[in-house]
Design an enzyme around this catalytic site. Structure first.
Site, PDB file in Angstrom:
ATOM      1  N   LYS A  13     -31.220  15.848  10.319  1.00 25.62           N
ATOM      2  CA  LYS A  13     -31.581  16.109  11.722  1.00 25.62           C
ATOM      3  C   LYS A  13     -30.708  17.216  12.303  1.00 25.62           C
ATOM      4  O   LYS A  13     -31.194  18.110  13.006  1.00 25.62           O
ATOM      5  CB  LYS A  13     -31.457  14.810  12.543  1.00 25.62           C
ATOM      6  CG  LYS A  13     -32.533  13.784  12.158  1.00 25.62           C
ATOM      7  CD  LYS A  13     -32.262  12.379  12.694  1.00 25.62           C
ATOM      8  CE  LYS A  13     -33.260  11.385  12.103  1.00 25.62           C
ATOM      9  NZ  LYS A  13     -33.011   9.985  12.496  1.00 25.62           N
TER      10      LYS A  13
ATOM     11  N   GLN B  57     -28.449   6.452  15.314  1.00 23.88           N
ATOM     12  CA  GLN B  57     -29.050   6.197  14.005  1.00 23.88           C
ATOM     13  C   GLN B  57     -29.042   4.700  13.687  1.00 23.88           C
ATOM     14  O   GLN B  57     -27.986   4.063  13.746  1.00 23.88           O
ATOM     15  CB  GLN B  57     -28.288   6.994  12.932  1.00 23.88           C
ATOM     16  CG  GLN B  57     -28.929   6.952  11.569  1.00 23.88           C
ATOM     17  CD  GLN B  57     -30.314   7.616  11.514  1.00 23.88           C
ATOM     18  OE1 GLN B  57     -30.527   8.678  12.089  1.00 23.88           O
ATOM     19  NE2 GLN B  57     -31.259   6.979  10.843  1.00 23.88           N
TER      20      GLN B  57
ATOM     21  N   ASP C  41     -36.035   9.365  20.529  1.00 23.57           N
ATOM     22  CA  ASP C  41     -36.564   8.512  19.457  1.00 23.57           C
ATOM     23  C   ASP C  41     -37.734   7.667  19.971  1.00 23.57           C
ATOM     24  O   ASP C  41     -38.455   7.061  19.181  1.00 23.57           O
ATOM     25  CB  ASP C  41     -35.462   7.563  18.928  1.00 23.57           C
ATOM     26  CG  ASP C  41     -34.883   8.064  17.607  1.00 23.57           C
ATOM     27  OD1 ASP C  41     -35.562   8.854  16.918  1.00 23.57           O
ATOM     28  OD2 ASP C  41     -33.751   7.659  17.271  1.00 23.57           O
TER      29      ASP C  41
END
Ligand code: NAP
Length: 291
Positions: free
Chosen positions: A52, A96, A119
């Protein structure tokens, strides 16, 4: 059989973003900034976060990686999230997953400012997605929709079977495929660990999305001729012949299933790169919304 090449489609999306960022730079405007929090040193999470951060550099975004020890308290992690919420330069925040067992994923996700939740896991954004309102759509299902769009896969009126009902993949995938959009307009069946006769459902599917995390679960006898198969699964299996010590396996037995399909995603190189491209799009959107 044709390959739904996620690497190529993601590159196309990221090249477009790169041009947009170059224009922001020329105009002296703020460029998108993604902040990622990584707790502990889980190998797979390290790889995902690194990919990412690399993608941010490639498209010209700013990125910040905050590493925290695996034994950090939930309170301290929530403080770190709050700092990013309050930082006007940060457009997107991702934490994460999975988090260490002593920390509640739910508490952490709920602490992220919904306007920075690139997200798309915050309940506010999930609710907006359910209602078909513009919002941050979770990156993996969003990436799959972009892939279907890129390859102009006909979805209207098709029967899609989604195997897996997690909040980050299966459930939002079923919502997006059934929504009145293009791609979309599918009739959707969602299967999970308590579903009886998954094979019979899969055999009726024009589109199968396998997102359960069981290597090679979907076999050729479960797939009808001409189906579109999207393999979300990524499992690391030990492989001493490789430098990394592992190989990646999808949820679909690719070698035997592929010949029956009209289109299929490979693992790796299918859904993975699209997830990152979708995250980049969400971060760009967040920056545009605020500036
Ligand atoms: P998850 O949270 O573990 O959810 C798995 C889902 O599969 C659950 O709904 C579970 O059912 C269902 N399931 C488990 N065993 C099953 C079985 N034998 N038959 C039918 N359903 C079964 O996993 P996830 O986060 O959704 O991820 C799924 C896979 O996608 C993993 O391999 C993950 O690594 C991968 N992934 C890839 C990307 C990418 O970018 N490519 C992104 C995210 C995830 P229950 O609800 O009944 O337990």
């Amino acid at each position: 059989m044709q390959i739904l090449d996620g690497k190529k489609a993601a590159q196309a999306i990221q090249s477009e973003l790169k041009i947009e960022v170059a224009e922001l730079n020329v105009d002296g405007k703020k460029i998108p900034h993604l902040a990622a929090i990584l707790v502990g040193n889980n190998g797979a999470s390290e790889t995902y976060v690194a990919a990412k951060v690399k993608a941010c550099a490639e498209v010209g975004f700013k990125s910040t990686l905050i590493r925290l020890d695996a034994d950090i308290s939930e309170m301290k992690l929530l403080d770190a999230v709050e700092n990013l919420n309050n930082d006007p330069d940060v457009d997107g925040i991702l934490v994460q997953l999975p988090l260490p067992k002593h920390i509640s994923d739910e508490n952490v996700i709920n602490a992220i400012d919904p306007d920075k939740d690139v997200d798309g896991f915050h309940p506010v954004n999930v609710g907006k997605m359910l209602q078909g309102m513009p919002t941050f759509v979770p990156a993996t299902p969003h990436g799959i929709m972009l892939l279907l769009e890129h390859y102009k896969i006909e979805t209207k009126g098709k029967h899609a079977v989604v195997v897996g009902r997690s909040n980050i993949v299966g459930r939002p995938m079923s919502v997006l495929l059934s929504s009145n959009t293009n791609p979309g307009n599918c009739t959707v069946t969602i299967c999970h660990s308590q579903t009886k006769n998954i094979k019979e459902f899969c055999l009726q599917a024009d589109i199968i999305v396998a997102a359960l995390g069981k290597p090679e679960f979907v076999t050729a006898d479960m797939v009808k001729e001409g189906a579109v198969v999207i393999d979300v699964g990524i499992t690391r299996l030990e492989d001493s012949t490789r430098k990394s010590g592992y190989k990646l396996k999808g949820d679909v037995a690719f070698e035997t299933v592929a010949p029956k399909c009209s289109w299929i995603t490979p693992v790796p190189g299918g859904v993975g790169p699209m997830t990152i491209a979708a995250l980049m799009k969400n971060t760009y959107r967040s920056c545009m919304m605020k500036n």
